[in-house]
Design a protein around this motif. Structure first.
Motif, PDB file in Angstrom:
ATOM      1  N   UNK A 147      28.432  34.576  33.672  1.00  0.00           N
ATOM      2  CA  UNK A 147      29.402  35.390  32.940  1.00  0.00           C
ATOM      3  C   UNK A 147      30.534  34.554  32.365  1.00  0.00           C
ATOM      4  N   UNK A 148      30.658  33.314  32.848  1.00  0.00           N
ATOM      5  CA  UNK A 148      31.706  32.425  32.351  1.00  0.00           C
ATOM      6  C   UNK A 148      31.128  31.222  31.611  1.00  0.00           C
ATOM      7  N   UNK A 149      29.815  31.250  31.427  1.00  0.00           N
ATOM      8  CA  UNK A 149      29.138  30.097  30.853  1.00  0.00           C
ATOM      9  C   UNK A 149      28.359  30.510  29.609  1.00  0.00           C
ATOM     10  N   UNK A 150      28.480  29.730  28.588  1.00  0.00           N
ATOM     11  CA  UNK A 150      27.626  29.943  27.428  1.00  0.00           C
ATOM     12  C   UNK A 150      26.222  29.473  27.775  1.00  0.00           C
ATOM     13  N   UNK A 151      25.247  30.360  27.597  1.00  0.00           N
ATOM     14  CA  UNK A 151      23.871  30.025  27.957  1.00  0.00           C
ATOM     15  C   UNK A 151      23.253  29.206  26.825  1.00  0.00           C
ATOM     16  N   UNK A 152      23.574  27.924  26.825  1.00  0.00           N
ATOM     17  CA  UNK A 152      23.087  27.015  25.787  1.00  0.00           C
ATOM     18  C   UNK A 152      21.842  26.311  26.301  1.00  0.00           C
ATOM     19  N   UNK A 153      20.705  26.640  25.693  1.00  0.00           N
ATOM     20  CA  UNK A 153      19.450  25.992  26.050  1.00  0.00           C
ATOM     21  C   UNK A 153      19.324  24.680  25.287  1.00  0.00           C
ATOM     22  N   UNK A 154      19.122  23.610  26.026  1.00  0.00           N
ATOM     23  CA  UNK A 154      18.987  22.283  25.439  1.00  0.00           C
ATOM     24  C   UNK A 154      17.731  21.610  25.985  1.00  0.00           C
ATOM     25  N   UNK A 155      17.139  20.753  25.179  1.00  0.00           N
ATOM     26  CA  UNK A 155      15.944  20.044  25.626  1.00  0.00           C
ATOM     27  C   UNK A 155      15.853  18.716  24.873  1.00  0.00           C
ATOM     28  N   UNK A 156      16.697  17.804  25.277  1.00  0.00           N
ATOM     29  CA  UNK A 156      16.694  16.461  24.696  1.00  0.00           C
ATOM     30  C   UNK A 156      16.593  15.449  25.825  1.00  0.00           C
ATOM     31  N   UNK A 157      16.455  14.181  25.470  1.00  0.00           N
ATOM     32  CA  UNK A 157      16.357  13.140  26.496  1.00  0.00           C
ATOM     33  C   UNK A 157      17.648  13.025  27.289  1.00  0.00           C
ATOM     34  N   UNK A 158      18.785  13.411  26.691  1.00  0.00           N
ATOM     35  CA  UNK A 158      20.064  13.305  27.388  1.00  0.00           C
ATOM     36  C   UNK A 158      20.424  14.568  28.168  1.00  0.00           C
ATOM     37  N   UNK A 159      20.002  15.734  27.682  1.00  0.00           N
ATOM     38  CA  UNK A 159      20.460  16.973  28.310  1.00  0.00           C
ATOM     39  C   UNK A 159      19.361  18.024  28.266  1.00  0.00           C
ATOM     40  N   UNK A 160      19.094  18.603  29.453  1.00  0.00           N
ATOM     41  CA  UNK A 160      18.113  19.680  29.554  1.00  0.00           C
ATOM     42  C   UNK A 160      18.739  20.845  30.321  1.00  0.00           C
ATOM     43  N   UNK A 161      18.409  22.081  29.890  1.00  0.00           N
ATOM     44  CA  UNK A 161      18.912  23.265  30.595  1.00  0.00           C
ATOM     45  C   UNK A 161      17.879  24.379  30.502  1.00  0.00           C
ATOM     46  N   UNK A 162      17.940  25.281  31.479  1.00  0.00           N
ATOM     47  CA  UNK A 162      17.018  26.408  31.555  1.00  0.00           C
ATOM     48  C   UNK A 162      17.788  27.667  31.934  1.00  0.00           C
ATOM     49  N   UNK A 163      17.211  28.819  31.600  1.00  0.00           N
ATOM     50  CA  UNK A 163      17.733  30.103  32.059  1.00  0.00           C
ATOM     51  C   UNK A 163      16.647  30.787  32.881  1.00  0.00           C
ATOM     52  N   UNK A 164      17.010  31.199  34.081  1.00  0.00           N
ATOM     53  CA  UNK A 164      16.119  31.928  34.980  1.00  0.00           C
ATOM     54  C   UNK A 164      16.450  33.419  34.914  1.00  0.00           C
ATOM     55  N   UNK A 165      15.413  34.247  34.848  1.00  0.00           N
ATOM     56  CA  UNK A 165      15.581  35.705  34.805  1.00  0.00           C
ATOM     57  C   UNK A 165      14.661  36.338  35.837  1.00  0.00           C
ATOM     58  N   UNK A 166      15.216  37.220  36.665  1.00  0.00           N
ATOM     59  CA  UNK A 166      14.396  37.946  37.631  1.00  0.00           C
ATOM     60  C   UNK A 166      14.508  39.448  37.345  1.00  0.00           C
ATOM     61  N   UNK A 167      13.349  40.135  37.375  1.00  0.00           N
ATOM     62  CA  UNK A 167      13.305  41.580  37.136  1.00  0.00           C
ATOM     63  C   UNK A 167      12.609  42.255  38.314  1.00  0.00           C
ATOM     64  N   UNK A 168      13.206  43.321  38.786  1.00  0.00           N
ATOM     65  CA  UNK A 168      12.664  44.072  39.913  1.00  0.00           C
ATOM     66  C   UNK A 168      11.965  45.316  39.371  1.00  0.00           C
ATOM     67  N   UNK A 169      10.641  45.275  39.298  1.00  0.00           N
ATOM     68  CA  UNK A 169       9.880  46.386  38.738  1.00  0.00           C
ATOM     69  C   UNK A 169       9.932  47.628  39.609  1.00  0.00           C
ATOM     70  N   UNK A 170      10.296  47.482  40.847  1.00  0.00           N
ATOM     71  CA  UNK A 170      10.383  48.648  41.732  1.00  0.00           C
ATOM     72  C   UNK A 170      11.490  49.605  41.312  1.00  0.00           C
ATOM     73  N   UNK A 171      12.390  49.146  40.449  1.00  0.00           N
ATOM     74  CA  UNK A 171      13.431  50.042  39.946  1.00  0.00           C
ATOM     75  C   UNK A 171      12.848  51.168  39.098  1.00  0.00           C
ATOM     76  N   UNK A 172      11.619  51.010  38.648  1.00  0.00           N
ATOM     77  CA  UNK A 172      10.987  52.030  37.817  1.00  0.00           C
ATOM     78  C   UNK A 172      10.483  53.214  38.620  1.00  0.00           C
TER      79      UNK A 172
END
Length: 751
Positions: A147-172
């Protein structure tokens, strides 16, 4: 075109082989609905269930309660875009109820409104139960607060980042959407930065126990090695700030534990800022992206929800007005949009393809209230026809149950399948195979057959449901409607069709063209019911030209009727430039749209109230413009100048209409052998002169008791008239009034 029948048989064989979807192209017309009492039907050849001959060629009749008897209905319709009222203007069901009541008070007898495929089969969406942003290098141990971070996806030799997402299907499980194998699943992300970045979505097969506190060092996956993935398609590259969808159906259906983890990674040497984190500094255009977390949308073809449909039908029932369903499914106005369909349709069935193999595709901007993705589904995909037909049939089976529960009000009286559909040539496998099987048709003929087969198959499911109604399809000028009418009438003559009428959306401001629709080809041929299915006075366009005024809005209804066509007005309120109303008042009424000091609805309301007084005659008598002898219209195509005089013959009576008001129109009809009815629109002192009418018993104001009644009643007021010595009577008929002239006979009976 005998070869078209052979190809039709091929289509039926494929449909049946695909799983029992039934149409019966060789079934005789007499057998249609043999096991049902349809809620409405078009009666042909001047014979109705009244066991009496009517003057009109085609009569729309509506079932009387739970009986086997029917009553003619004077069709005078208006389209109310409930889809736009809800999704663009945020109207709730009470606002829509008020709109229906307003239409009833304005004198319309029928409302036609959109029911989207997605209204019946909703796709629920889940926000992630956990989000984590991880980054390598100096930040490999950092626990980021998304909530305080810009979700900037990067994929270079100097900088790599990922975003993880979890979904709970039981909510349905708490809703109507039952958990199980999904027929479609997609991930929707919001790209905040303009970039040529491609994005890959990985599915994490194991270890769903992580939470939002993971770091690069503790994360179970760093971006390589997983089998399941979905990448940006080449025809939809991530270039601009917008929503982007990724099909993750296969991976989601592999998860048996009720939780799904998806990992987002930019392609090599790319950067992408995505929604769901903090906004980019000093970029106010991205303020909304703070709440645009990646959503998982899930779709199942056996999931039905009729709550919204029931509320719409009840709104019409409570307003005491008839309702037509405008089905917005796999093709509406030449587009297949995600907003109008459940996702599994786009996932499971064939789209219209260009010759290079890319889908016909359009992407809307991020502020669109009606969805971002628009394709066009292939009408020759018989599996699609089977599924859409199944849904339509289930809808009308449900309407039958609702109608029985409500005491057989027969509120729903028609269905449009669909709206201004496309006949675009597709190069998908289904269409290629169909075209190969039918090489003896020209491209134009093949396109016409494709459109007819699609619309007829949908109409067939309504006819074979437990709630059959009359069916129609509309065409815009230039959309191939001419050939579709001819093809439908050929099928009706040679074999059978379930499509009752093909109509036109002319949007012409030429009175003469409007008048001709009802009695000239292509729409007045065979047994086709000539119908102007959409017609509106484009206020900002045509009024600005100085050629039209508010009074034209109502008068064009009479012009259409005078030529023999049924008329439907577009529209109540939509923002399309044809709006009759602007917004809702606090008391539930609506503010008329005002342009140059006038409101089109005022003219329409006056005309509607006049016409409903003679509704039974308009429903059962053929207009003289289409060859009728008992229903005469005067000045229906307004003459030049302020004065107008014309004489016509009504059986043995000469009828002369005189007016000195520009565009005022008159109507004269033979109600029965002893009664002549007269009506006029704009002129406060227009006159009708009747010569050869015989001795007069009375001249009184009057009207039919209801719009579906054939019982006449006298109303208050003194009618001005004079008898000449030569047996001629001249009657003054003020604007928007109806006068009944009764002949003196010795064996007359009331009504």
């Amino acid at each position: 075109m005998k070869t078209s029948t052979r190809f039709l048989h091929l289509g039926v064989a494929l449909l049946v082989a695909a799983g029992g979807f039934t149409i019966h192209p060789l079934q005789s017309k007499a057998e249609v609905n043999k096991n049902h009492n349809p809620a409405s039907k078009i009666v042909i050849n001047q014979q109705s269930d009244y066991n009496r001959a009517f003057d009109k060629n085609q009569i729309l009749e509506v079932r009387n309660g739970n009986s086997s008897s029917y009553r003619p209905l004077f069709y005078n319709g208006i389209q109310i875009r409930i889809d736009k009222l809800r999704d663009i203007y945020s109207y709730n069901i009470n606002d829509i109820r008020n709109a229906f009541k307003q239409a009833k008070n304005d004198g319309f007898t029928v409302i036609n409104s959109q029911i989207l495929w997605s209204d019946i089969q909703k796709d629920p969406s889940l926000n992630p139960s956990d989000i984590a942003y991880i980054k390598n290098g100096d930040d490999a141990k950092t626990d980021f607060d998304e909530s305080k971070t810009t979700l900037k996806l990067q994929n270079s030799s100097q900088s790599k980042s990922l975003v993880y997402l979890k979904y709970n299907l039981n909510q349905l499980t708490n809703g109507k959407f039952k958990f199980g194998a999904f027929d479609g699943a997609k991930l929707r992300i919001y790209a905040m930065s303009a970039s040529d970045a491609k994005l890959t979505i990985y599915g994490l097969d194991k270890d769903n126990n992580w939470n939002g506190r993971i770091t690069w060092n503790t994360a179970p996956f760093k971006g390589t090695g997983l089998k399941s993935s979905s990448a940006s398609p080449k025809y939809d590259p991530i270039k601009n700030e917008n929503y982007y969808d990724f099909d993750v159906t296969h991976f989601v259906n592999k998860q048996n534990h009720g939780k799904v983890t998806l990992v987002l990674q930019a392609d090599a040497s790319a950067e992408l800022d995505m929604g769901g984190g903090a906004k980019i500094a000093d970029n106010t255009s991205n303020e909304k992206a703070l709440n645009e977390k990646p959503r998982l949308l899930l779709s199942k073809k056996n999931n039905y929800d009729y709550d919204y449909l029931d509320q719409i039908i009840k709104a019409a029932r409570d307003a005491n007005i008839k309702l037509e369903i405008l089905w917005f499914g796999s093709d509406t106005t030449k587009v297949s949009t995600e907003w109008r369909m459940p996702f599994y349709v786009l996932h499971n069935y064939q789209k219209v393809l260009k010759q290079n193999g890319d889908p016909v595709f359009k992407k809307s901007g991020p502020t669109s209230a009606i969805g971002q993705y628009s394709y066009l589904m292939d009408k020759n995909d018989f599996n699609l026809q089977k599924q859409e037909g199944t849904v339509v049939k289930n809808v009308f089976n449900h309407i039958a149950k609702d109608n029985k529960k409500a005491g057989y009000t027969n509120t729903v009286i028609g269905a449009q399948m669909p709206n201004e559909p496309s006949i675009t040539r597709s190069y998908a496998r289904a269409s290629n195979e169909a075209r190969e099987a039918h090489q003896d048709l020209t491209d134009a003929q093949f396109n016409t057959w494709t459109l007819w087969n699609y619309t007829n198959n949908l109409a067939a499911q309504i006819k074979e449901s437990n709630y059959p109604v009359w069916t129609r399809v509309n065409n815009a000028p230039g959309d191939g409607g001419d050939s579709l009418v001819a093809w439908n009438e050929k099928q009706r003559q040679d074999e059978a069709t379930r499509l009752d009428a093909v109509g036109i959306d002319p949007y012409t401001y030429n009175y003469d063209q409007l008048y001709k629709v009802g009695h000239t080809q292509p729409y007045a041929q065979g047994q086709n019911l000539p119908m102007i299915m959409e017609d509106g006075l484009g206020i900002e366009n045509s009024w600005a030209e100085g050629n039209y005024a508010a009074e034209d809005a109502g008068l064009r209804i009479i012009t259409a009727l005078a030529g023999g066509a049924t008329h439907n007005y577009y529209d109540f309120k939509s923002g399309d430039g044809f709006d009759l109303y602007d917004s809702e008042n606090a008391d539930g009424t609506f503010k008329p749209h005002i342009y140059k000091g006038s409101a089109a609805i005022d003219s329409i309301r006056n005309v509607n109230h006049l016409l409903t007084k003679i509704g039974h005659a308009l429903a059962t008598k053929q207009a003289d413009g289409a060859g009728g002898k008992q229903l005469l219209f005067f000045n229906a195509v307004p003459a030049a100048g302020d004065s107008f005089t014309d004489t016509k013959k009504l059986n043995n009576t000469e009828v002369t209409y005189r007016t000195d008001s520009n565009k005022s129109m008159g109507i004269a009809l033979q109600r029965d052998k002893n009664n002549i009815v007269l009506a006029s629109t704009l002129d406060s002192d227009a006159t009708f002169t009747l010569k050869g009418v015989g001795k007069i018993r009375s001249v009184k104001y009057g009207q039919y008791k209801t719009v579906q009644s054939d019982k006449w009643e006298t109303t208050d007021g003194h009618v001005k008239y004079k008898n000449d010595k030569n047996g001629t009577i001249t009657i003054t008929v003020p604007d928007n009034t109806v006068v009944n002239v009764s002949k003196k006979t010795y064996n007359s009976h009331s009504n």
